[in-house]
Design a protein around this motif. Structure first.
Motif, short mmCIF file in Angstrom:
data_model
loop_
_atom_site.label_atom_id
_atom_site.label_comp_id
_atom_site.label_asym_id
_atom_site.label_seq_id
_atom_site.Cartn_x
_atom_site.Cartn_y
_atom_site.Cartn_z
N ASP A 60 0.87 -1.18 0.00
CA ASP A 60 0.00 0.00 0.00
C ASP A 60 0.91 1.24 0.00
OD1 ASP A 60 -2.15 -1.64 -0.21
OD2 ASP A 60 -2.79 -1.48 1.87
N THR A 61 0.95 1.98 1.12
CA THR A 61 1.82 3.17 1.06
C THR A 61 3.07 3.02 1.93
OG1 THR A 61 0.42 4.08 2.77
CG2 THR A 61 -0.01 4.83 0.52
N TYR A 62 3.24 1.84 2.51
CA TYR A 62 4.36 1.66 3.46
C TYR A 62 5.50 0.86 2.83
CZ TYR A 62 0.46 2.69 6.57
OH TYR A 62 -0.63 3.25 7.16
N LEU A 63 6.72 1.23 3.19
CA LEU A 63 7.89 0.45 2.74
C LEU A 63 7.83 -0.94 3.37
CD1 LEU A 63 10.88 2.95 2.83
CD2 LEU A 63 10.25 1.49 0.91
N SER A 64 8.24 -1.94 2.62
CA SER A 64 7.99 -3.33 3.03
C SER A 64 8.64 -3.74 4.36
CB SER A 64 8.46 -4.29 1.95
OG SER A 64 9.85 -4.18 1.80
N ASN A 65 9.73 -3.05 4.76
CA ASN A 65 10.39 -3.48 6.01
C ASN A 65 9.88 -2.72 7.24
OD1 ASN A 65 11.50 -1.10 5.23
ND2 ASN A 65 13.62 -1.68 5.64
N THR A 66 8.81 -1.95 7.07
CA THR A 66 8.27 -1.22 8.23
C THR A 66 7.21 -2.07 8.94
OG1 THR A 66 6.60 -0.16 6.88
CG2 THR A 66 8.64 1.05 7.18
N LYS A 67 6.99 -1.70 10.20
CA LYS A 67 6.02 -2.41 11.03
C LYS A 67 4.62 -2.34 10.41
CE LYS A 67 4.63 -1.99 15.88
NZ LYS A 67 4.89 -1.17 17.06
N GLN A 68 4.26 -1.17 9.87
CA GLN A 68 2.92 -0.98 9.29
C GLN A 68 2.72 -1.88 8.08
OE1 GLN A 68 5.05 1.41 10.07
NE2 GLN A 68 4.03 3.13 11.05
N ALA A 69 3.78 -2.02 7.27
CA ALA A 69 3.67 -2.89 6.09
C ALA A 69 3.56 -4.34 6.51
CB ALA A 69 4.90 -2.69 5.21
N LYS A 70 4.34 -4.72 7.54
CA LYS A 70 4.34 -6.11 7.99
C LYS A 70 2.99 -6.51 8.59
CE LYS A 70 9.29 -6.56 8.64
NZ LYS A 70 10.37 -6.71 9.59
N GLU A 71 2.27 -5.52 9.11
CA GLU A 71 0.95 -5.82 9.65
C GLU A 71 -0.04 -6.20 8.54
OE1 GLU A 71 0.16 -2.37 11.99
OE2 GLU A 71 1.01 -3.28 13.80
N LEU A 72 0.28 -5.80 7.32
CA LEU A 72 -0.63 -6.07 6.19
C LEU A 72 -0.31 -7.39 5.48
CD1 LEU A 72 -0.59 -2.49 4.61
CD2 LEU A 72 -2.48 -3.52 5.88
N VAL A 73 0.87 -7.95 5.79
CA VAL A 73 1.34 -9.11 5.03
C VAL A 73 1.54 -10.33 5.94
CG1 VAL A 73 3.22 -9.97 3.57
CG2 VAL A 73 2.54 -7.59 3.43
N PHE A 74 1.13 -11.50 5.46
CA PHE A 74 1.51 -12.73 6.16
C PHE A 74 2.23 -13.61 5.16
CE2 PHE A 74 1.13 -17.03 7.75
CZ PHE A 74 1.44 -16.86 9.09
N PHE A 75 3.45 -13.99 5.52
CA PHE A 75 4.29 -14.79 4.63
C PHE A 75 4.40 -16.21 5.17
CE2 PHE A 75 9.00 -15.84 3.88
CZ PHE A 75 8.77 -16.42 2.64
N LEU A 76 4.03 -17.17 4.34
CA LEU A 76 4.18 -18.58 4.73
C LEU A 76 5.37 -19.14 3.97
CD1 LEU A 76 3.18 -21.11 6.18
CD2 LEU A 76 1.64 -21.51 4.28
N PRO A 77 6.51 -19.30 4.67
CA PRO A 77 7.70 -19.76 3.96
C PRO A 77 7.61 -21.23 3.55
CG PRO A 77 8.20 -19.36 6.27
CD PRO A 77 6.76 -19.06 6.09
N ASP A 78 8.56 -21.61 2.73
CA ASP A 78 8.66 -22.97 2.22
C ASP A 78 8.73 -23.98 3.37
OD1 ASP A 78 9.21 -25.11 0.60
OD2 ASP A 78 11.34 -24.66 0.38
N ASP A 79 9.54 -23.62 4.39
CA ASP A 79 9.70 -24.51 5.54
C ASP A 79 9.37 -23.71 6.80
OD1 ASP A 79 10.40 -26.55 7.20
OD2 ASP A 79 12.56 -26.42 6.84
N PRO A 80 8.09 -23.65 7.17
CA PRO A 80 7.72 -22.77 8.28
C PRO A 80 8.20 -23.26 9.64
CG PRO A 80 5.79 -23.92 7.45
CD PRO A 80 6.94 -24.36 6.62
N TYR A 81 8.39 -22.31 10.53
CA TYR A 81 8.91 -22.63 11.87
C TYR A 81 7.76 -22.82 12.86
CZ TYR A 81 10.47 -21.37 16.56
OH TYR A 81 10.67 -21.34 17.90
N ALA A 82 7.89 -23.87 13.65
CA ALA A 82 6.94 -24.07 14.75
C ALA A 82 7.75 -24.19 16.03
CB ALA A 82 6.15 -25.34 14.53
N PRO A 83 7.32 -23.53 17.12
CA PRO A 83 8.08 -23.64 18.37
C PRO A 83 8.30 -25.11 18.76
CG PRO A 83 6.33 -22.03 18.59
CD PRO A 83 6.13 -22.68 17.27
#
Lengths: 300, 383
Positions: A60-83
């Protein structure tokens, strides 16, 4: 909208993403390319895991590495981490700290995917782990969802259910989904638009119709001796060629709108007919075209 | 809100097993050390504070490996670097949560053990007789809390030094190497200066008393637990010489002036290093997920710096420890093996290019040459 302009990412000697420009608006986008083309790197850059060495990525209007941008995106990696030693509840609790999660959707998907609640995730099969994280990512209330090779390890029956759920939930919640895969068949009937990445660059993008618009697939039997070279000498841009007995199968990229059939008449065909091209083949042909253009540039 | 919830999650879930294990180990070690001591002769109980501090120092040094574990694997990196928190927030929340469990663990094990010792005193058959002559001196709140307080400060300093080192790395093995290297450099700098001072006294043939003081300082403050990180030295030193030596001295921190100067230098140095480490740890940028799981430093430029400066410095100090005295085969083997280990840890593999073997061989040869030359020089000066 995700706006990528002139993004470049280098890892020591290798340039993983090179001056890439791309706008992702809405719907389900299929990100395809060969292994090492830069799909995962691009998704990580959008998610803010990696920072671009050059260029900008805006969510949207936020740079991708900012907190506001990260709130808009959820990334599911190839090998996701579980505690460590966690179960479904623990994974849910962990992600709940950072994201707003729709518990009703999460629970319904867990039931639909038949995932056992009280079993440690370390005991899950690869497919079950994938399903859990797909369920999680679909329940997170984020505008953009990035799925990296999310369908790996899923059997065809489950895959269809997953695709149905992605389409249903994303339509309901107006999410934009970017799903990367090297298995184009898995993306069929799911994506609205394909983005093809080759060697860190945007090779082509569009829906299947526009991507396969200039490709024509023939099967033919010629009276004259014929091979790929003979066809190329006719000035045809051959993208794929296969010969089985006397039957020739080939795909031509007719960008220049030539009279192909007139050219092929010179080889005296006893059979010449066009054949439909499936989605998988269109994407593969686009990749082949990108490879060919690369070689051409190198030669030049 | 997210930060607070995450800190709560870390303390209650992620760090909890570590907290339980280390609190138990510390309590058992400290408890058994106190129980084994001679109840009627507190001055012989010098090792007790070290029994409390040593496991806690290990905890303080190891905990940052867990605090920064999101930097050490691609899998975790993908998850943690995409979380909707500022990177500094994510890092600092983990550091502060780690500090909380470290301090709680320390205080809890001290309290449990002190309580057990009080119970032991109450149950002792002749407690009334020893009450005024030994117990209250031994368990004078001032001494006990001063010793525990100093130990706690040292443990916290150790935690921040280790945090700083771990933050520079992107793989646990590299974090360990950087951590050990920095701490070794600190302790070996002091060790080398002491060795040098002692040698100068020998050469100058100054009076026996001065030689004794320098030699004694070296033995007490540096060789108290040889090869152990600097953090171990200070509480051990204070504990043995001041905090528990109350049978012979009236007040722990103003007894023997010979040690006081060195004690102050140690404290200033330790607090300064700790404060710097704390500042850099909390204010440093955290980088991004791309360096996860790489060998060496997260910042690639520092790799060459480390390789070109710190490894030779470590080699020098490792040699220095073995340099004095007559040349022996074991010393050379120890030095060569240490060089090899340093290289292997840095490269992340025990198989290495031939060029590295050549450097190790060359450095070992240089060490032998220096050792022989120095021995001959000392003999010549003495004669």
């Amino acid at each position: 909208m995700i706006q990528i302009s002139n993004a470049t990412k280098r890892f020591e000697q290798k340039t993983a993403i090179s001056s890439l420009d791309l706008n992702i608006e809405s719907g389900v986008i299929g990100l395809v390319g060969q292994n090492g083309a830069g799909k995962s790197t691009l998704l990580r850059m959008i998610a803010g895991v990696y920072q671009a060495d050059e260029g900008d990525i805006f969510i949207d209007t936020y740079l991708s590495n900012t907190k506001q941008a990260k709130e808009l995106v959820f990334f599911l990696p190839d090998d996701p981490y579980a505690p460590v030693s966690s179960d479904i509840k623990a994974v849910f609790e962990f992600y709940q700290i950072f994201y707003s999660i729709d518990k009703a959707i999460f629970d319904s998907l867990i039931t639909k995917f038949n995932l056992p609640m009280n079993v440690r995730i370390s005991k899950y099969s690869k497919g079950m782990r994938r399903l859990l994280f797909i369920a999680l990512s679909l329940s997170v209330n984020c505008k953009y969802l990035l799925l990296d090779e999310a369908f790996d390890g899923l059997d065809p029956l489950v895959l269809e259910t997953v695709k149905e759920e992605i389409v249903r939930i994303c339509k309901d919640k107006e999410k934009t989904v970017v799903v990367s895969s090297h298995n184009v068949t898995a993306l069929e009937k799911l994506v609205d638009k394909f983005v093809i990445i080759h060697d860190g660059k945007l090779s082509s993008d569009g829906d299947l119709d526009s991507l396969g618009e200039t490709f024509i697939k023939y099967q033919a039997i010629f009276d004259k001796q014929c091979n790929e070279e003979t066809l190329s000498k006719l000035g045809l841009n051959i993208l794929s060629y296969r010969k089985a007995g006397s039957l020739h199968n080939f795909v031509i990229d007719n960008k220049d709108n030539k009279d192909i059939e007139k050219a092929l008449e010179t080889l005296k065909p006893s059979l010449l007919e066009t054949v439909a091209i499936d989605a998988n083949e269109i994407i593969l042909l686009q990749m082949a075209l990108a490879n060919k253009e690369d070689k051409h540039h190198e030669k030049a | 809100m997210k930060k607070r919830n995450y800190a709560k999650y870390l303390i209650v879930k992620e760090y909890l097993p570590l907290f339980i294990v280390f609190t138990l180990i510390t309590t058992i070690t400290f408890f058994s050390s106190l129980m084994a001591s001679d109840f009627y002769c507190p001055s012989s109980d010098n090792g007790s504070m070290l029994a409390l501090t040593a496991p806690m120092m290990v905890f303080a040094a190891a905990l940052p490996l867990f605090v920064y574990n999101y930097k050490y694997s691609l899998k975790r990196g993908d998850t943690y670097y995409q979380l909707p928190l500022e990177q500094k927030e994510l890092k600092n929340t983990r550091i502060i949560a780690g500090l909380c469990i470290l301090v709680t663990s320390f205080i809890l094990s001290s309290l449990i053990t002190s309580f057990a010792q009080i119970v032991r005193y109450i149950l002792a058959p002749d407690s009334k007789i020893i009450a005024h002559i030994t117990y209250f001196k031994y368990f004078h709140a001032g001494y006990l809390f001063a010793a525990i307080g100093v130990s706690l400060v040292t443990v916290v300093i150790e935690y921040f030094i280790s945090c700083f080192c771990c933050s520079l790395a992107s793989k646990p093995i590299s974090a360990l190497l950087i951590n050990v290297s920095l701490q070794l450099i600190l302790i070996l700098t002091l060790n080398a200066s002491m060795q040098f001072a002692r040698m100068m006294c020998e050469i100058a043939q100054v009076n026996e008393h001065t030689t004794y003081i320098i030699g004694d300082l070296s033995n007490v403050a540096i060789n108290y637990s040889p090869g152990v990180v600097i953090g171990f030295q200070l509480p051990g030193y204070i504990a043995t010489k001041y905090a528990f030596d109350v049978f012979n001295h009236s007040f722990p921190f103003a007894t023997d002036n010979r040690y006081l100067a060195f004690l102050i230098i140690c404290i200033v140095l330790e607090v300064l290093v700790g404060a710097l480490a704390c500042f850099f740890t909390l204010y440093m940028k955290d980088g991004s997920g791309e360096s996860c799981n790489n060998y060496g430093f997260a910042n690639k430029k520092l790799n060459s710096l480390f390789f070109l400066s710190i490894i030779p410095v470590l080699m020098f100090f490792l040699s220095l420890d073995q340099l004095f005295g007559f040349p022996d085969v074991i010393g050379v083997v120890i030095v060569a093996a240490s060089y090899y280990l340093l290289f292997a840890l840095f490269i992340g593999s025990f198989k290495m290019p031939k060029f590295n073997y050549a450097i190790i061989g060359g450095m070992s040869a240089l060490f032998i040459f220096a050792k022989i030359a120095l021995s001959l020089a000392i003999v010549a000066v003495r004669n």
